[in-house]
Scaffold this motif. Structure first.
Motif, short mmCIF file in Angstrom:
data_model
loop_
_atom_site.label_atom_id
_atom_site.label_comp_id
_atom_site.label_asym_id
_atom_site.label_seq_id
_atom_site.Cartn_x
_atom_site.Cartn_y
_atom_site.Cartn_z
N ALA A 29 60.10 7.33 85.34
CA ALA A 29 59.02 8.13 84.77
C ALA A 29 59.49 8.85 83.53
N THR A 30 58.59 9.09 82.60
CA THR A 30 58.88 9.89 81.42
C THR A 30 57.58 10.39 80.84
N LEU A 31 57.63 11.46 80.10
CA LEU A 31 56.44 11.92 79.40
C LEU A 31 56.24 11.10 78.15
N LEU A 32 55.00 10.93 77.78
CA LEU A 32 54.69 10.20 76.56
C LEU A 32 54.44 11.14 75.39
N LEU A 33 54.73 12.41 75.53
CA LEU A 33 54.59 13.38 74.44
C LEU A 33 55.93 14.04 74.15
N PHE A 47 53.93 -0.60 73.84
CA PHE A 47 53.30 0.05 74.99
C PHE A 47 53.28 1.56 74.83
N LEU A 48 54.39 2.13 74.37
CA LEU A 48 54.46 3.59 74.23
C LEU A 48 53.45 4.09 73.20
N ARG A 49 53.32 3.39 72.10
CA ARG A 49 52.34 3.81 71.11
C ARG A 49 50.92 3.61 71.63
N ILE A 50 50.66 2.44 72.20
CA ILE A 50 49.31 2.12 72.67
C ILE A 50 48.88 3.07 73.78
N ALA A 51 49.78 3.36 74.72
CA ALA A 51 49.44 4.26 75.81
C ALA A 51 49.09 5.64 75.29
N ARG A 52 49.85 6.12 74.33
CA ARG A 52 49.54 7.42 73.72
C ARG A 52 48.17 7.40 73.07
N ASP A 53 47.90 6.35 72.31
CA ASP A 53 46.65 6.29 71.57
C ASP A 53 45.45 6.07 72.49
N LEU A 54 45.68 5.52 73.66
CA LEU A 54 44.60 5.39 74.65
C LEU A 54 44.30 6.72 75.34
N GLY A 55 45.15 7.72 75.10
CA GLY A 55 44.89 9.05 75.64
C GLY A 55 45.74 9.45 76.82
N TYR A 56 46.68 8.61 77.23
CA TYR A 56 47.53 8.96 78.37
C TYR A 56 48.59 9.97 77.96
N LYS A 57 49.04 10.76 78.91
CA LYS A 57 50.03 11.80 78.66
C LYS A 57 51.39 11.47 79.27
#
Length: 231
Positions: free
Chosen positions: A10-14, A195-205
């Protein structure tokens, strides 16, 4: 068996990655942090992508048949991403096309038969064998392929979707498959960075992987090198 002891990563995406036009296969490090001390409510809308508010909420292993395009046009207008190479071939990362669904299903089918990276048992869970089952699992939310720019070959695929329902829908899960003949050539790292960029841009934290088996050493090395931690 001990070799299949699961590792929870697990890790934060911010913060995630810079808003570059393309993320090459070079390493983009992120730092772990602990930011989920604050209540996740109210307001719930602040934490969830639009498509996960209301009855459409699902979790990593549940879903309804989709096309893999949920929130893609609205939140990811820059796709497809181009500029990378895998095995000397120019590639792009973009949403699944309907014509590519059978290729994606074949990739998942092979991984489940192999029994090293997915938890499903081929003998007892056959949902992936038909298109409706594949669409309910892999295409229920947002899904992407790595394709050859010239050949159109589907060389790899991954999805992004909520790991948990409800107020924890801001934590995403991802599933990744690299076609066997293209493994060991940087595609896994390319998909991970995108994935990391796309997940962030999809609104996930945050991102949470439920099952990364100990015998899947390449995956363990990759995600740990990108700042993920075992929990």
């Amino acid at each position: 068996p001990r070799s299949l002891a699961r590792l929870l990563l697990a890790t934060l995406l911010l913060p995630l990655l810079p808003a570059a036009a393309f993320l090459p296969p070079s390493l983009h490090r992120i730092r772990s942090a602990h930011r989920f001390q604050q209540p996740l409510y109210p307001p719930l809308d602040h934490y969830l992508p639009n498509s996960f508010k209301g009855p459409a909420m699902t979790s990593a292993y549940g879903g309804t048949p989709g096309d893999g395009l949920r929130d893609v046009a609205e939140r990811l207008p820059y796709l497809p991403l181009r500029g990378g190479e895998v095995d000397g071939k120019a590639v792009e990362i973009g949403p699944f096309k309907e014509s590519e669904w059978p290729d994606g299903m074949a990739l998942l089918d092979r991984e489940i038969e192999d029994g090293r990276s997915w938890p499903f048992e081929a003998e007892t869970w056959g949902g992936y064998r038909d298109m409706e089952g594949f669409r309910a699992y892999f295409l229920s939310h947002s899904a992407f392929v790595v394709r050859g720019v010239e050949s159109g070959e589907v060389m790899g695929a991954f999805y992004v979707k909520p790991n948990f329902p409800g107020r924890c829908g801001h934590i995403c899960n991802g599933g990744f498959i690299v076609k066997e003949e293209h493994r060991g050539k940087g595609m896994g790292r390319l998909m991970a960075a995108c994935f990391l960029r796309i997940a962030r841009d999809l609104g996930y934290k945050a991102s949470y992987f439920n099952l990364v088996f100990a015998n899947n050493k390449a995956s363990v090395r990759l995600w740990e090198s990108m700042g993920f931690t075992r929990v």
